[in-house]
Write a protein that holds these residues in place. Structure first.
Motif, PDB file in Angstrom:
ATOM      1  N   HIS A  31      -7.517   2.032  -1.264  1.00  0.00           N
ATOM      2  CA  HIS A  31      -6.655   0.940  -1.745  1.00  0.00           C
ATOM      3  C   HIS A  31      -5.170   1.255  -1.559  1.00  0.00           C
ATOM      4  O   HIS A  31      -4.335   0.366  -1.659  1.00  0.00           O
ATOM      5  CB  HIS A  31      -6.980   0.574  -3.203  1.00  0.00           C
ATOM      6  N   LEU A  32      -4.837   2.528  -1.263  1.00  0.00           N
ATOM      7  CA  LEU A  32      -3.431   2.894  -1.032  1.00  0.00           C
ATOM      8  C   LEU A  32      -3.102   2.973   0.461  1.00  0.00           C
ATOM      9  O   LEU A  32      -1.970   3.265   0.828  1.00  0.00           O
ATOM     10  CB  LEU A  32      -3.130   4.242  -1.703  1.00  0.00           C
ATOM     11  N   ALA A  54      -4.077  -6.291  -5.564  1.00  0.00           N
ATOM     12  CA  ALA A  54      -3.664  -4.984  -6.086  1.00  0.00           C
ATOM     13  C   ALA A  54      -4.619  -4.537  -7.191  1.00  0.00           C
ATOM     14  O   ALA A  54      -4.992  -5.312  -8.055  1.00  0.00           O
ATOM     15  CB  ALA A  54      -2.245  -5.071  -6.607  1.00  0.00           C
ATOM     16  N   THR A  55      -5.027  -3.309  -7.117  1.00  0.00           N
ATOM     17  CA  THR A  55      -5.939  -2.768  -8.113  1.00  0.00           C
ATOM     18  C   THR A  55      -5.260  -1.556  -8.730  1.00  0.00           C
ATOM     19  O   THR A  55      -4.672  -0.753  -8.012  1.00  0.00           O
ATOM     20  CB  THR A  55      -7.239  -2.276  -7.436  1.00  0.00           C
ATOM     21  N   ASP A  56      -5.358  -1.424 -10.032  1.00  0.00           N
ATOM     22  CA  ASP A  56      -4.776  -0.263 -10.685  1.00  0.00           C
ATOM     23  C   ASP A  56      -5.895   0.743 -10.920  1.00  0.00           C
ATOM     24  O   ASP A  56      -6.797   0.501 -11.723  1.00  0.00           O
ATOM     25  CB  ASP A  56      -4.129  -0.708 -12.007  1.00  0.00           C
ATOM     26  N   LEU A  57      -5.847   1.842 -10.192  1.00  0.00           N
ATOM     27  CA  LEU A  57      -6.886   2.871 -10.319  1.00  0.00           C
ATOM     28  C   LEU A  57      -6.191   4.222 -10.537  1.00  0.00           C
ATOM     29  O   LEU A  57      -6.058   5.029  -9.612  1.00  0.00           O
ATOM     30  CB  LEU A  57      -7.737   2.917  -9.035  1.00  0.00           C
ATOM     31  N   PRO A  58      -5.725   4.465 -11.777  1.00  0.00           N
ATOM     32  CA  PRO A  58      -4.903   5.662 -12.014  1.00  0.00           C
ATOM     33  C   PRO A  58      -5.603   6.985 -11.714  1.00  0.00           C
ATOM     34  O   PRO A  58      -4.969   7.908 -11.200  1.00  0.00           O
ATOM     35  CB  PRO A  58      -4.512   5.545 -13.498  1.00  0.00           C
ATOM     36  N   ILE A  59      -6.882   7.095 -12.009  1.00  0.00           N
ATOM     37  CA  ILE A  59      -7.582   8.371 -11.775  1.00  0.00           C
ATOM     38  C   ILE A  59      -7.692   8.618 -10.271  1.00  0.00           C
ATOM     39  O   ILE A  59      -7.399   9.706  -9.761  1.00  0.00           O
ATOM     40  CB  ILE A  59      -8.974   8.375 -12.453  1.00  0.00           C
ATOM     41  N   THR A  60      -8.090   7.574  -9.542  1.00  0.00           N
ATOM     42  CA  THR A  60      -8.207   7.663  -8.082  1.00  0.00           C
ATOM     43  C   THR A  60      -6.881   8.069  -7.462  1.00  0.00           C
ATOM     44  O   THR A  60      -6.817   8.950  -6.598  1.00  0.00           O
ATOM     45  CB  THR A  60      -8.658   6.288  -7.524  1.00  0.00           C
ATOM     46  N   LYS A  61      -5.791   7.408  -7.908  1.00  0.00           N
ATOM     47  CA  LYS A  61      -4.465   7.670  -7.340  1.00  0.00           C
ATOM     48  C   LYS A  61      -4.063   9.127  -7.590  1.00  0.00           C
ATOM     49  O   LYS A  61      -3.591   9.813  -6.683  1.00  0.00           O
ATOM     50  CB  LYS A  61      -3.458   6.708  -7.995  1.00  0.00           C
TER      51      LYS A  61
END
Ligand code: PLP
Length: 398
Positions: free
Chosen positions: A339-340, A349-356
């Protein structure tokens, strides 16, 4: 006669490579034998490789294809996934996982991963289900098995198709069975960055003989009888083309490599687990760092060894990779977050803090069968030295 000059991977490049297949004279002999036979495309050796893999994984049918991306693509086609459908996948994966969803015109919807296993869970998948969801692809990231039973139960409740992207996971175990054994569809890769290596190669498993038959047709342009079947039949078979297929065939040369490599999987996994334990032990002194480990419901083949850097690490992730490279050590950035990446910038837009966080702060360390514990110590010592670098350069500036 023309002589090819092929560099030997480790000898010519020097240092510690990221990965290196474990090939011996048996692999060379097996490929030469196929070349001598005169039948090099998909034939009898591919069929033997499929049987060996079905036996190893513990499934009724295994269909060999050109690579794991093709196997996942067949998984989408086989489930009838189409334009307008949503397919839930982890963003934290090799991009092929999300790409195959687009190959059939569907939309990937990214789910968050568990901070310990780096895999999607029934909970993170459930958050993303909408009325348009038709399938889920769960990944066994870096060889760490995903917790498939709760995900399969969730999919059954919502009538969703489930494909296991086990590209990295040959030889890993889930609930004391080989990864893939409990799945309707599991896709494996035989790329040199994985463990069992055929150059390029992939496999999809299924419990249904009808599905296996259809997959076999789809991989060979949709033809009802393969060239080999027509060649070896006593009667003159005339093939038909019943649906639009693909050319996803594996060659007999690759399958010959695979048949020898298959006999080595347990030895390779055993050695990787030993080297991983050496990494875990030596990196334990790096405070705040986290390393890949077995989940409590299974065991990993340690296809990749990841290290998640502590927030206060002395240098950036990319500077650490450069630091290692200067010392002849080939590390890699951690698993990417699709997604980045620009290819998926058009998705909501997806908020995926752990993935990021994982995508930005992890590195993959060298791990291959012929690596020694001394090599592992050399890699760890370089990382530990890097961790003290800022404090020392600060002191110099005082
Ligand atoms: C390597 C990999 C793939 C693609 O495999 P190929 O055989 O190179 O097509 C797909 N998914 C994951 C998770 C992978 O690591």
């Amino acid at each position: 006669m023309t002589q090819l000059t092929v560099p030997s991977l480790v000898g010519d490049l020097g240092g510690i490579p990221m990965a290196k297949p474990w090939f011996g004279a048996e692999e060379v002999e097996a490929v030469v034998e196929v070349v001598r036979s005169g039948w090099v495309s998909q034939g009898a050796v591919v069929a033997r490789f499929e049987q060996a893999m079905a036996d190893m994984i513990g499934v009724p049918h295994a269909v060999a294809v050109s690579n794991c991306t093709a196997a996942l693509h067949l998984g989408m086609v086989g489930h009838g996934i189409k334009a307008g459908d949503e397919v839930i996948v982890p963003s934290l994966s090799f991009v092929a996982t999300a790409n195959v969803v687009r190959y059939v015109g569907a939309t990937p919807v990214f789910a968050e991963v568990d901070p310990v296993t780096h895999n999607v869970t029934a909970d993170t998948v459930a958050e993303r289900i909408t009325p348009r969801t038709t399938a889920v692809i769960a990944v066994d990231q870096c060889g760490v098995p995903a917790d498939m039973n709760p995900i399969a139960a969730l999919c059954a409740r919502h009538s969703l198709a489930l494909v296991e992207d086990a590209a990295c996971a040959i030889g890993s175990r889930y609930a004391s069975r080989p990864v893939g054994a409990t799945s309707d569809f599991a896709a494996f890769s035989f790329h040199p960055r994985k463990i069992l290596v055929t150059g390029e190669g992939g496999l999809i498993t299924t419990g249904s003989s009808q599905v296996a038959q259809r997959m076999r047709r789809l991989r060979q342009h949709g033809m009802s009888a393969s060239s080999f079947e027509r060649h070896s039949s006593a009667a003159a078979l005339v093939e038909t083309y019943d649906e639009t297929g693909f050319n996803f065939r594996m060659t007999d040369m690759q399958a010959a490599l695979g048949l020898v490599q298959a006999t080595k999987v347990s030895a390779m996994v055993k050695q990787r687990r030993l080297l991983a334990a050496a990494y875990q032990e030596r990196l334990a002194s790096l405070s705040g760092a986290v390393t890949v480990r077995d989940p409590d419901y299974g065991s990993s083949n340690y296809q990749s060894f990841w290290l998640l850097l502590p927030d206060d690490f002395a240098m950036s992730r990319n500077d650490l990779l450069a630091w290692l490279k200067q010392r002849g050590i080939n590390g890699r950035r951690g698993v990417t977050a699709a997604h980045l990446e620009p290819a998926f910038a058009d998705l909501a837009a997806t908020d995926l803090p752990i993935t990021k966080h994982i995508a930005e702060r992890s590195v993959l360390l060298p791990l291959y069968h012929e690596m020694s514990v001394t090599d592992v110590e050399r890699v760890c010592d370089a990382i530990l030295l890097a961790s003290t670098e800022t404090s020392r350069s600060l002191e110099r500036n005082l």
